[in-house]
Design an enzyme around this catalytic site. Structure first.
Site, PDB file in Angstrom:
ATOM      1  N   LYS A  38       0.837  -1.202   0.000  1.00 10.74           N
ATOM      2  CA  LYS A  38       0.000   0.000   0.000  1.00 10.74           C
ATOM      3  C   LYS A  38       0.871   1.250   0.000  1.00 10.74           C
ATOM      4  O   LYS A  38       1.635   1.473   0.926  1.00 10.74           O
ATOM      5  CB  LYS A  38      -0.902   0.040   1.239  1.00 10.74           C
ATOM      6  CG  LYS A  38      -1.918   1.178   1.142  1.00 10.74           C
ATOM      7  CD  LYS A  38      -2.472   1.609   2.472  1.00 10.74           C
ATOM      8  CE  LYS A  38      -1.697   2.701   3.149  1.00 10.74           C
ATOM      9  NZ  LYS A  38      -1.760   4.028   2.510  1.00 10.74           N
ATOM     10  N   GLU A  82      10.533   0.404  10.005  1.00 12.61           N
ATOM     11  CA  GLU A  82      11.514   1.451   9.750  1.00 12.61           C
ATOM     12  C   GLU A  82      10.804   2.764  10.043  1.00 12.61           C
ATOM     13  O   GLU A  82       9.925   3.168   9.294  1.00 12.61           O
ATOM     14  CB  GLU A  82      11.981   1.337   8.292  1.00 12.61           C
ATOM     15  CG  GLU A  82      13.338   1.924   8.066  1.00 12.61           C
ATOM     16  CD  GLU A  82      13.237   3.364   7.666  1.00 12.61           C
ATOM     17  OE1 GLU A  82      13.293   4.220   8.578  1.00 12.61           O
ATOM     18  OE2 GLU A  82      13.082   3.625   6.471  1.00 12.61           O
ATOM     19  N   GLU A 112      10.810  14.561  15.851  1.00  7.66           N
ATOM     20  CA  GLU A 112      11.092  14.541  14.416  1.00  7.66           C
ATOM     21  C   GLU A 112      10.230  15.614  13.744  1.00  7.66           C
ATOM     22  O   GLU A 112       9.001  15.575  13.833  1.00  7.66           O
ATOM     23  CB  GLU A 112      10.747  13.158  13.849  1.00  7.66           C
ATOM     24  CG  GLU A 112      11.092  13.018  12.387  1.00  7.66           C
ATOM     25  CD  GLU A 112      10.812  11.615  11.845  1.00  7.66           C
ATOM     26  OE1 GLU A 112       9.729  11.077  12.119  1.00  7.66           O
ATOM     27  OE2 GLU A 112      11.679  11.082  11.139  1.00  7.66           O
ATOM     28  N   CYS A 120      13.731  10.149   6.927  1.00  8.76           N
ATOM     29  CA  CYS A 120      13.742   9.580   8.280  1.00  8.76           C
ATOM     30  C   CYS A 120      15.127   9.665   8.905  1.00  8.76           C
ATOM     31  O   CYS A 120      15.263   9.811  10.110  1.00  8.76           O
ATOM     32  CB  CYS A 120      13.246   8.142   8.260  1.00  8.76           C
ATOM     33  SG  CYS A 120      13.983   7.185   6.949  1.00  8.76           S
TER      34      CYS A 120
HETATM   35  P1  NDP Z   1       2.156   7.503   8.730  1.00 12.49           P
HETATM   36  O1  NDP Z   1       2.952   6.603   9.581  1.00 12.49           O
HETATM   37  O2  NDP Z   1       0.735   7.764   9.110  1.00 12.49           O
HETATM   38  O3  NDP Z   1       2.130   6.972   7.219  1.00 12.49           O
HETATM   39  C1  NDP Z   1       2.971   5.979   6.675  1.00 12.49           C
HETATM   40  C2  NDP Z   1       2.148   4.942   5.898  1.00 12.49           C
HETATM   41  O4  NDP Z   1       1.333   4.198   6.803  1.00 12.49           O
HETATM   42  C3  NDP Z   1       1.169   5.546   4.903  1.00 12.49           C
HETATM   43  O5  NDP Z   1       1.050   4.684   3.796  1.00 12.49           O
HETATM   44  C4  NDP Z   1      -0.112   5.587   5.708  1.00 12.49           C
HETATM   45  O6  NDP Z   1      -1.273   5.692   4.926  1.00 12.49           O
HETATM   46  C5  NDP Z   1      -0.032   4.267   6.424  1.00 12.49           C
HETATM   47  N1  NDP Z   1      -0.855   4.144   7.614  1.00 12.49           N
HETATM   48  C6  NDP Z   1      -1.442   5.122   8.362  1.00 12.49           C
HETATM   49  N2  NDP Z   1      -2.087   4.590   9.416  1.00 12.49           N
HETATM   50  C7  NDP Z   1      -1.902   3.244   9.357  1.00 12.49           C
HETATM   51  C8  NDP Z   1      -2.310   2.142  10.181  1.00 12.49           C
HETATM   52  N3  NDP Z   1      -3.023   2.317  11.282  1.00 12.49           N
HETATM   53  N4  NDP Z   1      -1.934   0.884   9.825  1.00 12.49           N
HETATM   54  C9  NDP Z   1      -1.182   0.688   8.721  1.00 12.49           C
HETATM   55  N5  NDP Z   1      -0.782   1.687   7.907  1.00 12.49           N
HETATM   56  C10 NDP Z   1      -1.113   2.952   8.217  1.00 12.49           C
HETATM   57  O7  NDP Z   1       2.932   8.862   8.617  1.00 12.49           O
HETATM   58  P2  NDP Z   1       2.351  10.302   8.167  1.00 12.49           P
HETATM   59  O8  NDP Z   1       2.263  10.304   6.713  1.00 12.49           O
HETATM   60  O9  NDP Z   1       1.111  10.645   8.922  1.00 12.49           O
HETATM   61  O10 NDP Z   1       3.496  11.269   8.683  1.00 12.49           O
HETATM   62  C11 NDP Z   1       3.510  11.665  10.052  1.00 12.49           C
HETATM   63  C12 NDP Z   1       4.887  11.803  10.580  1.00 12.49           C
HETATM   64  O11 NDP Z   1       5.523  10.545  10.519  1.00 12.49           O
HETATM   65  C13 NDP Z   1       5.796  12.715   9.791  1.00 12.49           C
HETATM   66  O12 NDP Z   1       5.669  14.029  10.197  1.00 12.49           O
HETATM   67  C14 NDP Z   1       7.137  12.140  10.090  1.00 12.49           C
HETATM   68  O13 NDP Z   1       7.600  12.670  11.299  1.00 12.49           O
HETATM   69  C15 NDP Z   1       6.880  10.675  10.254  1.00 12.49           C
HETATM   70  N6  NDP Z   1       7.197   9.886   9.056  1.00 12.49           N
HETATM   71  C16 NDP Z   1       8.334   9.168   9.040  1.00 12.49           C
HETATM   72  C17 NDP Z   1       8.675   8.465   7.921  1.00 12.49           C
HETATM   73  C18 NDP Z   1       9.917   7.693   7.861  1.00 12.49           C
HETATM   74  O14 NDP Z   1      10.391   7.392   6.783  1.00 12.49           O
HETATM   75  N7  NDP Z   1      10.466   7.290   8.969  1.00 12.49           N
HETATM   76  C19 NDP Z   1       7.866   8.473   6.706  1.00 12.49           C
HETATM   77  C20 NDP Z   1       6.637   9.221   6.838  1.00 12.49           C
HETATM   78  C21 NDP Z   1       6.354   9.894   7.970  1.00 12.49           C
HETATM   79  P3  NDP Z   1      -1.789   7.197   4.533  1.00 12.49           P
HETATM   80  O15 NDP Z   1      -0.794   7.743   3.612  1.00 12.49           O
HETATM   81  O16 NDP Z   1      -3.057   7.005   3.867  1.00 12.49           O
HETATM   82  O17 NDP Z   1      -1.920   7.929   5.825  1.00 12.49           O
END
Ligand code: NDP
Length: 481
Positions: A185, A259, A390, A293
């Site tokens: 996804k 991760e 972060e 990240c």
């Molecule tokens: P999320 O963790 O919500 O999103 C990452 C992925 O997980 C997306 O595909 C999201 O879908 C999906 N997701 C959301 N909720 C669930 C769930 N309950 N079960 C399984 N999958 C889920 O991050 P955000 O996009 O909300 O970003 C928020 C913060 O997270 C950022 O500000 C940053 O600090 C951190 N972040 C860190 C990352 C990294 O690489 N370490 C990457 C992204 C964010 P959808 O897109 O539809 O929400």
């Protein structure tokens, strides 16, 4: 000194190269099919204009995709000799390279990152991941996993929006090389490049059902990782969601890698080549708008050179060009979404409230689209939110230290542990620091360098498990040692 008052001429890449369609569908069982979820509209974050409509999955579609992936695993993929699997991976790698320019444009339009980064970083590295893992597919029994290492089955994978195509490659390539099938996804705000990858996968004649792609929101991700037909979960995203996934998977037989976030220390000693360190600091935090990240978001600079480093850093950051991500001269593109822009703004405001000194690049900020100018906070103490949390944006927090021990203590004073950087002329100091830092990746005299051969992953709240290299393959095999 004469001041040369000149401007770069615009050098925009053509959006037409992206061949963006009005509508995209899910990719299940080797076909593009509409899901039963509500359509989503993906926007260009640099203009706020809609790019395309994307069909999304429902819970029933997750069921279908997992059973299709199971059938492909049982009937075809797990039985295929590794050398044959490898050929498909090579084809996908070549397909990415052949459509590299188009993919770069799609990525930049959907994500907001500068075209020079998607063109020179994301897309070639995504292709490199498939090439690298193609080479492993027929060598697994020689990799130290025992004489006959077995795949796990169906992998459920969830990826974020900061490197949409690259994260897809990180997840899909090792899973397939090890003989697993995939249901993945993408993030809600960046579904397009992985759907172009789906076309490449289809053109490579990958057996139907080996890779299935389900656009949708967090509920689709949740349904996927919790599906009883999934054997392995790989997640990249926020620590909060990673924690929830770990809790919900506890007690199941599913294998999990997470991760998650980071708050990396980039440590500059007084003997470092300062100009090069400044380039590394800039690359560490302003690459990909800081949506990284492993971003070097906490600069730890030795007190004796702090003033010099800060002055040079501000002068350098002031030259970064912010604006149209499609312009080949742009250094800082758009923030991926309004929500992320609001998060960055709120955390930066917390820096003001807690007494840090904010410096903002004097660059012009477009009045349309989601943009945040490069920002450097000095006078930061360890207790401040901008030092602990972060920010995931172009915001650097600068702290100082006097001794190597103080640098180690401050660098490790974080719930995260994904990466770190060390800038010094002394080889022995690099080695000593690297072994003292609780971080999965430690760069010396460089930052944010990625290679498919190198294991990447975190300690503590940055997650567990490794991606890339031999260690990354182990996460997709039954015999891990
Ligand atoms: P999320 O963790 O919500 O999103 C990452 C992925 O997980 C997306 O595909 C999201 O879908 C999906 N997701 C959301 N909720 C669930 C769930 N309950 N079960 C399984 N999958 C889920 O991050 P955000 O996009 O909300 O970003 C928020 C913060 O997270 C950022 O500000 C940053 O600090 C951190 N972040 C860190 C990352 C990294 O690489 N370490 C990457 C992204 C964010 P959808 O897109 O539809 O929400």
């Amino acid at each position: 000194m004469t001041h040369l008052d000149w401007e770069y001429a615009p050098a925009p890449e053509s959006a037409a190269i992206g061949r963006i369609k009005e509508r995209y569908s899910m990719f299940v069982g080797g076909k593009f099919v509409d899901g039963q979820g509500e359509d989503l509209k993906t926007v260009n974050p640099a203009t706020e204009e809609p790019l395309a409509v994307v069909s999304t999955a429902s819970t029933a579609d997750v069921d279908t995709a997992v059973s299709v992936a199971r059938k492909a695993y049982d009937d075809v993929w797990s039985r295929m000799p590794g050398a044959e699997r490898g050929k498909y991976l090579y084809r996908i790698a070549r397909g990415i390279a052949e459509r590299a320019r188009e993919l770069a444009v799609v990525e930049t339009l959907d994500n907001g990152k500068p075209i020079k980064e998607s063109r020179d970083g994301d897309v070639p590295t995504a292709s490199a991941h498939f090439f690298y893992h193609a080479g492993w597919a027929d060598k697994l029994e020689h990799a130290g996993y025992g004489p006959d290492p077995k795949p796990l089955g169906v992998a459920g994978q969830v990826i974020p929006w900061n490197f949409p195509l690259l994260m897809a490659a990180w997840k899909i390539a090792p899973a397939l090389a090890a003989g697993n099938t995939v249901v993945i996804k993408p993030a809600e705000t960046t579904p397009l490049s992985i759907l172009v990858l789906a076309e490449i996968i289809a053109d490579a004649d990958l057996p139907p059902g080996v890779v299935n792609i389900l656009p949708g929101a967090g509920d689709v991700g949740s349904a996927l990782v919790n599906h009883p037909g999934v054997d392995k979960v790989a997640f990249t995203g926020s620590t909060a969601v990673g924690r929830a996934i770990q809790a919900s998977l506890a007690g199941t037989r599913k294998k999990l890698t997470l991760e998650l976030g980071g708050k990396a220390a980039n440590i500059v000693f007084d003997d470092a080549p300062i100009d090069q360190a400044v380039e590394g600091i800039v690359n560490g935090i302003f690459f990909n708008q800081g949506h990284v990240c492993c971003a070097g978001s906490r600069l730890l600079v030795q007190e004796s050179v702090a003033e010099e480093v800060l002055a040079k850093l501000r002068a350098r950051v002031a030259t970064l060009r912010l604006g149209d991500p499609m312009d080949k001269n742009t250094d800082i593109g758009a923030i991926n979404s309004r929500e992320q822009l609001e998060r960055i703004t709120a955390l930066a405001d917390a820096g003001d409230e807690e007494g840090a000194e904010r410096w903002t690049s004097p660059c012009a900020v477009p009045d349309r689209g989601f943009f945040f100018p490069p920002t450097v906070f000095s006078g930061v103490s360890q207790s401040m939110r901008i030092s602990r949390e972060e920010i995931f944006g172009p915001v650097l927090s600068v702290l100082t230290f006097r001794t190597p021990d103080e640098a180690i203590a401050k660098a490790n004073n974080t719930p995260y542990g994904l990466s770190a950087g060390i800038w010094t002329e002394k080889g022995s100091r690099i080695l000593g620091m690297a072994s003292a830092l609780r971080a999965g990746v430690v760069w010396s005299n460089t930052f944010n360098r990625f290679d498919p051969t190198a294991a990447f992953g975190g300690y503590k709240e940055s997650g567990f498990g490794r991606e890339g290299g031999r260690a990354g393959l182990g996460a997709y095999l039954q015999e891990e040692n």
